[in-house]
Design an enzyme around this catalytic site. Structure first.
Site, PDB file in Angstrom:
ATOM      1  N   HIS A 100       0.855  -1.191   0.000  1.00  0.00           N
ATOM      2  CA  HIS A 100       0.000   0.000   0.000  1.00  0.00           C
ATOM      3  C   HIS A 100       0.885   1.233   0.000  1.00  0.00           C
ATOM      4  O   HIS A 100       1.971   1.228   0.563  1.00  0.00           O
ATOM      5  CB  HIS A 100      -0.890   0.009   1.259  1.00  0.00           C
ATOM      6  CG  HIS A 100      -2.055   0.917   1.129  1.00  0.00           C
ATOM      7  ND1 HIS A 100      -1.985   2.247   1.441  1.00  0.00           N
ATOM      8  CD2 HIS A 100      -3.318   0.693   0.692  1.00  0.00           C
ATOM      9  CE1 HIS A 100      -3.151   2.807   1.216  1.00  0.00           C
ATOM     10  NE2 HIS A 100      -3.984   1.896   0.759  1.00  0.00           N
TER      11      HIS A 100
ATOM     12  N   ASP B 228      -8.088  -4.884  -0.654  1.00  0.00           N
ATOM     13  CA  ASP B 228      -8.522  -5.673  -1.820  1.00  0.00           C
ATOM     14  C   ASP B 228      -8.243  -7.162  -1.660  1.00  0.00           C
ATOM     15  O   ASP B 228      -8.766  -7.960  -2.430  1.00  0.00           O
ATOM     16  CB  ASP B 228      -7.818  -5.149  -3.078  1.00  0.00           C
ATOM     17  CG  ASP B 228      -8.276  -3.744  -3.413  1.00  0.00           C
ATOM     18  OD1 ASP B 228      -7.449  -2.815  -3.338  1.00  0.00           O
ATOM     19  OD2 ASP B 228      -9.476  -3.570  -3.675  1.00  0.00           O
TER      20      ASP B 228
HETATM   21  C1  SDX Z   1      -5.882   0.495  -3.092  1.00  0.00           C
HETATM   22  O1  SDX Z   1      -4.147   4.958  -1.873  1.00  0.00           O
HETATM   23  C2  SDX Z   1      -5.095   4.283  -1.337  1.00  0.00           C
HETATM   24  O2  SDX Z   1      -5.550   4.580  -0.266  1.00  0.00           O
HETATM   25  C3  SDX Z   1      -5.610   3.129  -2.169  1.00  0.00           C
HETATM   26  C4  SDX Z   1      -6.688   2.286  -1.520  1.00  0.00           C
HETATM   27  C5  SDX Z   1      -7.942   3.075  -1.299  1.00  0.00           C
HETATM   28  O3  SDX Z   1      -8.728   2.709  -0.416  1.00  0.00           O
HETATM   29  O4  SDX Z   1      -8.192   4.028  -2.093  1.00  0.00           O
HETATM   30  O5  SDX Z   1      -6.255   1.781  -0.273  1.00  0.00           O
HETATM   31  C6  SDX Z   1      -7.063   1.098  -2.415  1.00  0.00           C
HETATM   32  O6  SDX Z   1      -5.536   0.932  -4.156  1.00  0.00           O
HETATM   33  C7  SDX Z   1      -5.110  -0.605  -2.387  1.00  0.00           C
HETATM   34  C8  SDX Z   1      -3.863  -1.082  -3.217  1.00  0.00           C
HETATM   35  C9  SDX Z   1      -4.359  -2.122  -4.220  1.00  0.00           C
HETATM   36  N1  SDX Z   1      -3.266  -2.494  -5.162  1.00  0.00           N
HETATM   37  C10 SDX Z   1      -2.687  -3.708  -5.105  1.00  0.00           C
HETATM   38  O7  SDX Z   1      -2.941  -4.570  -4.268  1.00  0.00           O
HETATM   39  C11 SDX Z   1      -1.676  -3.961  -6.228  1.00  0.00           C
HETATM   40  C12 SDX Z   1      -0.431  -4.634  -5.652  1.00  0.00           C
HETATM   41  N2  SDX Z   1       0.257  -3.635  -4.827  1.00  0.00           N
HETATM   42  C13 SDX Z   1       1.392  -2.924  -5.403  1.00  0.00           C
HETATM   43  O8  SDX Z   1       1.277  -2.645  -6.752  1.00  0.00           O
HETATM   44  C14 SDX Z   1       1.913  -1.803  -4.505  1.00  0.00           C
HETATM   45  O9  SDX Z   1       1.976  -2.311  -3.254  1.00  0.00           O
HETATM   46  C15 SDX Z   1       1.182  -0.479  -4.461  1.00  0.00           C
HETATM   47  C16 SDX Z   1       1.181   0.187  -5.784  1.00  0.00           C
HETATM   48  C17 SDX Z   1      -0.203  -0.648  -3.954  1.00  0.00           C
HETATM   49  C18 SDX Z   1       1.920   0.396  -3.445  1.00  0.00           C
HETATM   50  O10 SDX Z   1       3.203   0.518  -3.835  1.00  0.00           O
HETATM   51  P1  SDX Z   1       4.258   1.312  -2.844  1.00  0.00           P
HETATM   52  O11 SDX Z   1       3.880   1.290  -1.431  1.00  0.00           O
HETATM   53  O12 SDX Z   1       4.510   2.630  -3.459  1.00  0.00           O
HETATM   54  O13 SDX Z   1       5.445   0.421  -2.876  1.00  0.00           O
HETATM   55  P2  SDX Z   1       6.407   0.432  -4.042  1.00  0.00           P
HETATM   56  O14 SDX Z   1       5.639   0.245  -5.326  1.00  0.00           O
HETATM   57  O15 SDX Z   1       7.309   1.608  -3.918  1.00  0.00           O
HETATM   58  O16 SDX Z   1       7.170  -0.908  -3.729  1.00  0.00           O
HETATM   59  C19 SDX Z   1       8.106  -0.972  -2.652  1.00  0.00           C
HETATM   60  C20 SDX Z   1       8.790  -2.296  -2.862  1.00  0.00           C
HETATM   61  C21 SDX Z   1       9.249  -2.495  -4.316  1.00  0.00           C
HETATM   62  O17 SDX Z   1      10.322  -3.405  -4.287  1.00  0.00           O
HETATM   63  P3  SDX Z   1      11.851  -2.787  -4.303  1.00  0.00           P
HETATM   64  O18 SDX Z   1      11.891  -1.773  -5.444  1.00  0.00           O
HETATM   65  O19 SDX Z   1      12.030  -2.173  -2.938  1.00  0.00           O
HETATM   66  O20 SDX Z   1      12.727  -3.986  -4.547  1.00  0.00           O
HETATM   67  O21 SDX Z   1       7.840  -3.353  -2.597  1.00  0.00           O
HETATM   68  C22 SDX Z   1       7.617  -4.095  -3.775  1.00  0.00           C
HETATM   69  C23 SDX Z   1       8.069  -3.211  -4.942  1.00  0.00           C
HETATM   70  O22 SDX Z   1       8.465  -4.003  -6.043  1.00  0.00           O
HETATM   71  N3  SDX Z   1       6.172  -4.367  -3.832  1.00  0.00           N
HETATM   72  C24 SDX Z   1       5.668  -5.565  -4.097  1.00  0.00           C
HETATM   73  C25 SDX Z   1       4.288  -5.412  -3.992  1.00  0.00           C
HETATM   74  N4  SDX Z   1       4.000  -4.138  -3.671  1.00  0.00           N
HETATM   75  C26 SDX Z   1       5.176  -3.493  -3.585  1.00  0.00           C
HETATM   76  N5  SDX Z   1       6.251  -6.749  -4.427  1.00  0.00           N
HETATM   77  C27 SDX Z   1       5.402  -7.799  -4.659  1.00  0.00           C
HETATM   78  N6  SDX Z   1       4.049  -7.723  -4.568  1.00  0.00           N
HETATM   79  C28 SDX Z   1       3.460  -6.550  -4.239  1.00  0.00           C
HETATM   80  N7  SDX Z   1       2.129  -6.469  -4.163  1.00  0.00           N
END
Ligand code: SDX
Length: 433
Positions: free
Chosen positions: A311, A368
């Site tokens: 998140h 989700d």
């Molecule tokens: C919602 O904003 C809100 O409030 C949204 C929401 C709402 O109520 O409106 O809460 C609803 O959108 C919930 C999120 C739903 N999306 C997902 O479940 C999709 C999977 N999640 C990821 O795509 C990701 O976690 C995000 C986009 C949600 C958040 O990304 P962040 O916190 O900005 O983290 P990041 O992308 O900077 O990642 C940090 C690290 C990275 O690895 P490194 O570069 O450090 O090696 O964590 C990894 C990312 O690759 N990572 C994941 C991951 N999420 C982040 N690795 C594997 N699986 C995942 N799901």
């Protein structure tokens, strides 16, 4: 209020210094007011994902990402989910206070009397192919119904705002249900005034004109909780979109339709559909095990993500996911469904919670991760999940749009950029290119 920023700050570039006012928050991070930065130092700040940038002041929702807490107008999400109706929470988000009995009755009655769509809208739904994704229909229909309410376009009129808000909240279940009925070639069901908001939606979704609809009170209660858990969530991608579009004085319907399109993305509201598709792939494909999914999610070269995990704000368990996880077992046992996807979800969560890759990155289940399993148990098809998210988020979008209009400082949002393109070059005729 954080005490590490203090009450004064300044930015110095070379021999030039700008003193900055510190905006004190009632909870969470204080803010440095940089609104004079470009005029004073001809410099802008760069924060591409806005992770360090407050685009507005707000009193609607507070999220503590570290603690994993969520409050709407100061009320804990756990209390609201357990003790309120969705319309009660919608009123709280829009008007800032929980309604008293008279206010709630008036609000509920007003919504109940505006659930019908204009008959012309039937031809609108008929124009879509059966295969149309319901989110495309939802945002299109939201713009379409606005053509019947041009009298309520004025963003500066509080009466027009109220009339628009009532019509959007009242008609969204009808639009959502008709989009579903269209996809299965079944007759559109008209709303009924003798049913509650949630019962009416279930009646329009799963009822048939040839028999009396029987709504299971447990399913109605579960859906009430699910919509409350989705009602608002600070300046998330779709809410920021609604504010951005509304800041040009676009009407509320057009602003909400834009938010729906932002929500549709699988990284945002589309994740609940992606979670169930991921769990189904693990269940159906013998080569795709829980272990393989975790391994792939950790592989930076593999685009596969553990959908429903991680998140932008929560670096702890999403409190909504915690409520839903408890809820999932109850709902599945009540509807008598033994869904193997729930077991796979529990195994994935356990595997990730013990894996340093996820632990070190504070990746926990978000709203989700379990919501899709419950939506599925309640009988909704996967492609309707984000529509349900949008129905829940609607009052949050409307409340933020109103708050934006009440604050002159947030009008016509127009961020700056760091230009890195070519500085200058002469035109070259096509014969010389
Ligand atoms: C919602 O904003 C809100 O409030 C949204 C929401 C709402 O109520 O409106 O809460 C609803 O959108 C919930 C999120 C739903 N999306 C997902 O479940 C999709 C999977 N999640 C990821 O795509 C990701 O976690 C995000 C986009 C949600 C958040 O990304 P962040 O916190 O900005 O983290 P990041 O992308 O900077 O990642 C940090 C690290 C990275 O690895 P490194 O570069 O450090 O090696 O964590 C990894 C990312 O690759 N990572 C994941 C991951 N999420 C982040 N690795 C594997 N699986 C995942 N799901």
């Amino acid at each position: 209020m954080t005490d590490d920023v203090g009450t004064s700050a300044s930015i110095s570039i070379g021999d030039r210094t700008l003193d900055l006012e510190v905006l004190s928050a009632s909870l969470g991070s204080d803010a440095l007011d940089i609104s004079k930065l470009r005029a004073s130092l001809n410099t802008v700040t760069y924060d591409p994902g806005f992770a360090n940038t407050a685009s507005t002041r707000s009193s609607i929702t507070y999220i503590d990402g570290g603690e994993g807490t969520l409050r709407h107008r100061g009320y804990a999400i756990d209390d609201l989910a357990e003790k309120c109706t969705f319309l009660e929470v919608a009123y709280l988000l829009l008007y800032g206070e929980l309604p008293n009995r008279e206010q709630l009755d008036e609000w509920t009655t007003s919504v109940r009397h505006h659930t019908l769509l204009s008959e012309e809208m039937k031809r609108f739904f008929d124009a879509f192919p059966r295969s149309a994704h319901p989110m495309a229909i939802l945002s299109s229909a939201t713009n379409a119904i606005s053509t019947f309410y041009e009298a309520y376009y004025d963003p500066k009129s509080s009466d027009a705002f109220h009339e628009s808000a009532v019509r959007l909240i009242a008609k969204m279940p009808t639009i959502a249900a008709w989009a579903y009925k269209k996809s299965i070639s079944q007759p559109y069901m008209y709303p009924r005034n003798d049913l509650t908001y949630i019962e009416n939606f279930l009646h329009m979704m799963f009822g048939m004109p040839v028999e009396e609809t029987k709504v299971d009170p447990v399913i109605a209660r579960a859906l009430n909780v699910l919509l409350i858990l989705h009602a608002d969530h600070g300046q998330n991608c779709s809410t920021a979109t609604v504010r951005f579009v509304g800041s040009s004085d676009a009407n509320l319907f057009a602003s909400v339709a834009a938010g729906m399109n932002a929500l549709w993305g699988p990284l945002h509201g589309g994740a609940n559909q992606a979670v169930v598709e991921m769990l189904s792939a693990i269940h159906d494909d013998p080569t795709m095990t829980v272990e393989r999914a975790v391994t792939r999610a950790k592989d930076g070269d593999d685009p596969f993500r553990l959908m429903g995990f991680g998140h932008r704000v929560y670096k702890n368990y999403d409190p909504r996911a915690r409520i839903l996880k408890k809820f999932a077992d109850d709902v599945l046992s009540r509807v008598g469904l033994d869904d193997p996807l729930l077991e796979i979800a529990n195994q994935l969560e356990m595997a990730a919670r013990e894996d340093d890759y996820f632990v070190s990155r504070n990746l926990y289940p978000n709203v989700d991760f379990y919501s899709g399993i419950i939506f599925r148990a309640l009988g909704f098809p996967t492609r309707m999940f984000t529509v349900l998210f949008a129905m829940g988020r609607l009052p949050g979008w409307i409340a933020n749009w109103k708050e934006m209009h009440d604050d002159p400082a947030t009008r016509i949002a127009r961020p700056r950029q760091v230009y890195e393109g070519t500085v200058m070059r002469d035109y070259v005729p096509i014969t010389e290119r």
